[in-house]
Each structure stands twice: as C-alpha cells, then as structure tokens.
Design a protein around this motif. Structure first.
Motif, mmCIF file in Angstrom:
data_model
loop_
_atom_site.group_PDB
_atom_site.id
_atom_site.type_symbol
_atom_site.label_atom_id
_atom_site.label_comp_id
_atom_site.label_asym_id
_atom_site.label_seq_id
_atom_site.Cartn_x
_atom_site.Cartn_y
_atom_site.Cartn_z
ATOM 1 N N UNK A 57 74.411 26.753 23.510
ATOM 2 C CA UNK A 57 74.463 27.976 22.715
ATOM 3 C C UNK A 57 73.926 27.694 21.321
ATOM 4 N N UNK A 58 73.565 28.759 20.664
ATOM 5 C CA UNK A 58 73.033 28.650 19.314
ATOM 6 C C UNK A 58 71.526 28.600 19.309
ATOM 7 N N UNK A 59 70.979 28.337 18.145
ATOM 8 C CA UNK A 59 69.538 28.343 17.955
ATOM 9 C C UNK A 59 69.164 27.326 16.886
ATOM 10 N N UNK A 60 67.927 26.909 16.926
ATOM 11 C CA UNK A 60 67.374 26.065 15.872
ATOM 12 C C UNK A 60 66.153 26.815 15.351
ATOM 13 N N UNK A 61 66.268 27.335 14.136
ATOM 14 C CA UNK A 61 65.182 28.118 13.557
ATOM 15 C C UNK A 61 64.340 27.246 12.640
ATOM 16 N N UNK A 62 63.050 27.287 12.863
ATOM 17 C CA UNK A 62 62.094 26.506 12.094
ATOM 18 C C UNK A 62 60.981 27.447 11.666
ATOM 19 N N UNK A 63 60.886 27.683 10.372
ATOM 20 C CA UNK A 63 59.899 28.644 9.847
ATOM 21 C C UNK A 63 59.929 29.968 10.599
ATOM 22 N N UNK A 64 61.149 30.467 10.885
ATOM 23 C CA UNK A 64 61.316 31.762 11.518
ATOM 24 C C UNK A 64 61.220 31.761 13.033
ATOM 25 N N UNK A 65 60.942 30.615 13.659
ATOM 26 C CA UNK A 65 60.850 30.531 15.124
ATOM 27 C C UNK A 65 62.072 29.802 15.667
ATOM 28 N N UNK A 66 62.627 30.314 16.768
ATOM 29 C CA UNK A 66 63.687 29.592 17.460
ATOM 30 C C UNK A 66 63.005 28.567 18.358
ATOM 31 N N UNK A 67 63.231 27.288 18.092
ATOM 32 C CA UNK A 67 62.531 26.254 18.857
ATOM 33 C C UNK A 67 63.320 25.746 20.061
ATOM 34 N N UNK A 68 64.537 26.251 20.273
ATOM 35 C CA UNK A 68 65.294 25.874 21.467
ATOM 36 C C UNK A 68 64.569 26.447 22.679
ATOM 37 N N UNK A 69 64.240 25.579 23.621
ATOM 38 C CA UNK A 69 63.543 26.021 24.827
ATOM 39 C C UNK A 69 62.039 26.156 24.676
ATOM 40 N N UNK A 70 61.510 25.836 23.499
ATOM 41 C CA UNK A 70 60.066 25.910 23.282
ATOM 42 C C UNK A 70 59.367 24.868 24.161
ATOM 43 N N UNK A 71 58.206 25.183 24.705
ATOM 44 C CA UNK A 71 57.476 24.217 25.539
ATOM 45 C C UNK A 71 57.166 22.923 24.778
#
Length: 89
Positions: A57-71
């Motif tokens: 659960x939750x999110x990791x925001x980097x420059x406005x993008x949630x990078x959790x689950x990013x390819x």
C-alpha cells in the motif's frame, strides 16, 4: 508506504506506514536497528525489491509520478538522478 514480507516470515511487514517528504537538495538519514527496514525502504524507492517482497500500500511520488509498479526500463532511467521525492500513504 507499506511493504509486505513473504508468508511464513515471523512478521507480516518489512516496513509499515512510513512516510516522509524530501524537497530537492535535502538529505535524509535513516537510522535503525538491523532488520528495521532501512534497506527494504531504499530498495522500494529504487524499484529493486525482490519478487517475493512487494509494496502492499501507499505510493512513492517522484516529480509528480507514482513510481510504484512502474516498468523496470522506466525506473532504470530514473535511478541515480537527484530529484524531489514524496512518500505518501
């Protein structure tokens, strides 16, 4: 941010409900006992968790993008850059 451990471990979470906010140029020092989740937190930020450990659960925001689950190819291009980061539950 919460990161689950595999079933059968002595506890359910590697880290549970952590949250911090870093602005560009800030440095955060994470201190804790062995097994307290420091490395898991860092690996979650970098998208380098082993397959058996996952952000639940939750999110990791980097420059406005949630990078959790990013390819992985997109995460690779982000690693090593100095950018602002925000953790949110």
């Amino acid at each position: 941010l919460t990161v689950n451990l595999p079933k059968g471990m002595e506890r359910t979470y590697a880290v549970e409900n952590i949250s911090f906010d870093l602005k560009r140029g800030q440095i955060l020092c994470v201190i804790g006992e062995s097994g307290s989740g420091k490395s898991v937190t860092a690996n979650a930020i970098m998208g380098l968790l082993p397959n058996v450990i996952r952000v639940s659960s939750g999110a990791i925001h980097l420059d406005g993008m949630n990078i959790v689950g990013m390819p992985q190819d997109k995460l690779r291009s982000l690693r090593g850059r100095v950018v602002s980061m925000i953790f949110q539950d």
